[in-house]
Design an enzyme around this catalytic site. Sequence first.
Site, mmCIF file in Angstrom:
data_model
loop_
_atom_site.group_PDB
_atom_site.id
_atom_site.type_symbol
_atom_site.label_atom_id
_atom_site.label_comp_id
_atom_site.label_asym_id
_atom_site.label_seq_id
_atom_site.Cartn_x
_atom_site.Cartn_y
_atom_site.Cartn_z
ATOM 1 C CE LYS A 1 12.301 -3.205 -4.113
ATOM 2 N NZ LYS A 1 12.954 -4.469 -4.463
ATOM 3 C CD1 TRP B 1 0.371 -6.536 -2.534
ATOM 4 C CD2 TRP B 1 -0.043 -6.872 -0.368
ATOM 5 N NE1 TRP B 1 0.780 -7.810 -2.213
ATOM 6 C CE2 TRP B 1 0.540 -8.047 -0.896
ATOM 7 C CE3 TRP B 1 -0.386 -6.868 0.992
ATOM 8 C CZ2 TRP B 1 0.788 -9.188 -0.127
ATOM 9 C CZ3 TRP B 1 -0.140 -8.006 1.752
ATOM 10 C CH2 TRP B 1 0.441 -9.148 1.186
ATOM 11 C CD GLU C 1 17.552 -13.794 -4.382
ATOM 12 O OE1 GLU C 1 16.907 -14.202 -3.404
ATOM 13 O OE2 GLU C 1 17.283 -12.733 -4.973
ATOM 14 C CE LYS D 1 14.550 -11.898 -7.285
ATOM 15 N NZ LYS D 1 15.006 -11.778 -5.963
ATOM 16 C CG ASN E 1 1.138 1.077 4.404
ATOM 17 O OD1 ASN E 1 2.279 1.515 4.433
ATOM 18 N ND2 ASN E 1 0.896 -0.197 4.338
ATOM 19 N N GLY E 2 -1.363 -0.560 6.424
ATOM 20 C CA GLY E 2 -1.167 -1.265 7.691
ATOM 21 C C GLY E 2 -2.357 -2.167 7.973
ATOM 22 C CB CYS F 1 -0.948 0.092 1.180
ATOM 23 S SG CYS F 1 -2.166 -1.202 1.228
ATOM 24 C CG HIS G 1 18.550 -37.318 1.194
ATOM 25 N ND1 HIS G 1 18.803 -38.617 1.529
ATOM 26 C CD2 HIS G 1 19.748 -36.674 1.264
ATOM 27 C CE1 HIS G 1 20.090 -38.762 1.826
ATOM 28 N NE2 HIS G 1 20.684 -37.594 1.648
ATOM 29 C CD GLU H 1 10.756 -12.411 -5.754
ATOM 30 O OE1 GLU H 1 10.543 -11.759 -4.732
ATOM 31 O OE2 GLU H 1 11.813 -12.313 -6.394
ATOM 32 N NE ARG I 1 4.628 1.898 0.278
ATOM 33 C CZ ARG I 1 5.482 1.732 1.271
ATOM 34 N NH1 ARG I 1 6.758 1.857 1.068
ATOM 35 N NH2 ARG I 1 5.061 1.429 2.484
#
Length: 591
Positions: free
Chosen positions: A586, A74, A464, A468, A100-101, A2, A487, A471, A27
């Site tokens: 983000k 968001w 990572e 990527k 926002n929150g 947000c 395994h 995402e 955001r």
Amino acid sequence: MCGIVGYVGSQDSVPILLEGLRRLEYRGYDSAGVAILNGQGLVVQKAAGKIAVLEGLLNGSKPRGTLGIAHTRWATHGEPTTVNAHPHVDCKGNIAVAHNGIIENYVTLRKKLEEEGHRFTTDTDTETIAHLIEKYFEGNLERAVAAALRHVTGTYGIAVIARDDPGKIVGARHGSPLVVGICDSEYVLASDVSAIIRHTNQVVYLDDEEMVVLTPQGIHTTTIREETVSKRVETVDWDLEKIEKAGYAHFMLKEIFEQPQSLRNTLRGRLLAEEGTSRLGGLNMSPAELRAITRVVITACGTSWHAGMIGEYLIEELARIPVEVEYASEFRYRNPILEPGTVVIAVSQSGETADTLAAMREAKRRGARVLGVCNVVGSTIARESGGGVYIHAGPEIGVASTKAFTSQVAALALELTRELESIPDKIERILAGADKVKAIARAYARHNNFLYLGRGYNFPVALEGALKLKEISYIHAEGYPAAEMKHGPIALIDENMPVVFICTQDSAYEKVLNNMEEVRARRGKIIAIASEGDEHVATKADHVLYIPRVLGPLTPLLSVVPLQLLAYYIAVERKCDVDQPRNLAKSVTVE
Ligand code: G6P
């Protein structure tokens, strides 16, 4: 997570708010809205979808006014529909709130307010704030906001306006960032400086439980208990150019290509090559205090957690101090053991991630010394930690983190002074071969599963690389320690499973080659990241991407780059929205 923007001044606020929203779109981008005060009173316009949809709506209806607030969302509570988009209004259409929150006690508050006759029209927690302010409103907006916030638990960065107390915006924060930009007779309130920098580089950062009233005459800051606080005006060293795409198709690609420079910036002034050491002025620790460290806990989320994992390997190998890396969201709730001598390092690009911030506060509450490794100067984690390192990677806008990762690792690796200096040039060499990665991406873009395998320092890189790909291309990908493949994950391998091996010539090289054979025997397709000059690997892999040779502990700084490019080009090939992948944000400022 947000984004909020508010404007008060002499210009028409609508284009300024829209431009601010576009800067904050990273955001959150599932719906957006504006609320403007003008001769007609309070005008609210909202739309589900990206900001472009709202823009189309406003181009048609053309509301004007020199004061307004706006929001890009968001979703946390309530689906991303037009009704649930912010700003939210009270029963009388007098008050509008962008938030926002998360309001944690909203169910109780809503029930009570409904019993008192308030009518709710959305599924959001935020609407509760609008009605709560309405309840306390007696003509002065800041008094009503302060009274309302004293009943709220949870996190908020809010911007509020009221038709019946026009000419002002009231902002307040607890846990979610809020910054005020100061220009001549105009003021901008925003979730972060990227929405402000076009107007001014003079800013005031609000702290938790603080409020601000913005009018064309100036700003006034208080606590939510209405005590006046005087705030320092700070100068931001970003400029507009740094937050533009500069000719690249996406921010992510620009940020991948910026890595030689962002790393030089991270290292600048910190390498004392002649002495073979480095300088980290911001740690605020004496050599004796540093020597007294007996244990390090690194806490972070997402990509920063992967950087922290490499930090663990580095610090244990070079400083011989035991290190643990904890997901911040777990650490904070598991009664962590923090003896004297433990140092906690919070790693966060944004410096605003709610879980990392909470973990850091928990560590502080238990008396531990806390250091921050942050990118955004002035961010909450940077301000609240006892010391730390700014990575100086510059603004990172692409939701998928790239240059922040390499700069975080470099900051954690500053023990390896001499070798670090060579890294930016070596990354330049890798970037020069981007076309080869593009060709591989084209060949594999239609696969639905990928496995990433690495050992030692390259194991976090495998994680990572997989992150990527997930995402930005929505392909299922898993990262594993190469030896652990047998395994379980080996059961997944057949001719439809591309396996990315990070197989540089370090101590585990031969072992990783054996793992490669195991994949080949099951007809898996192999893409290998290998050390320059290693021709042997080409006899085993379907494709090889070479990286320059480097000291083992610094390999991740190079081996991650082809994986960033691979994810990028696959996502482009699949026509995905690279800079704004679905469901992500983000900066995640809620738990
Ligand atoms: C979000 C972002 C990730 C990022 C993580 C931690 O999930 O989408 O890219 O790695 O937050 O963010 P931080 O700002 O604390 O590094």
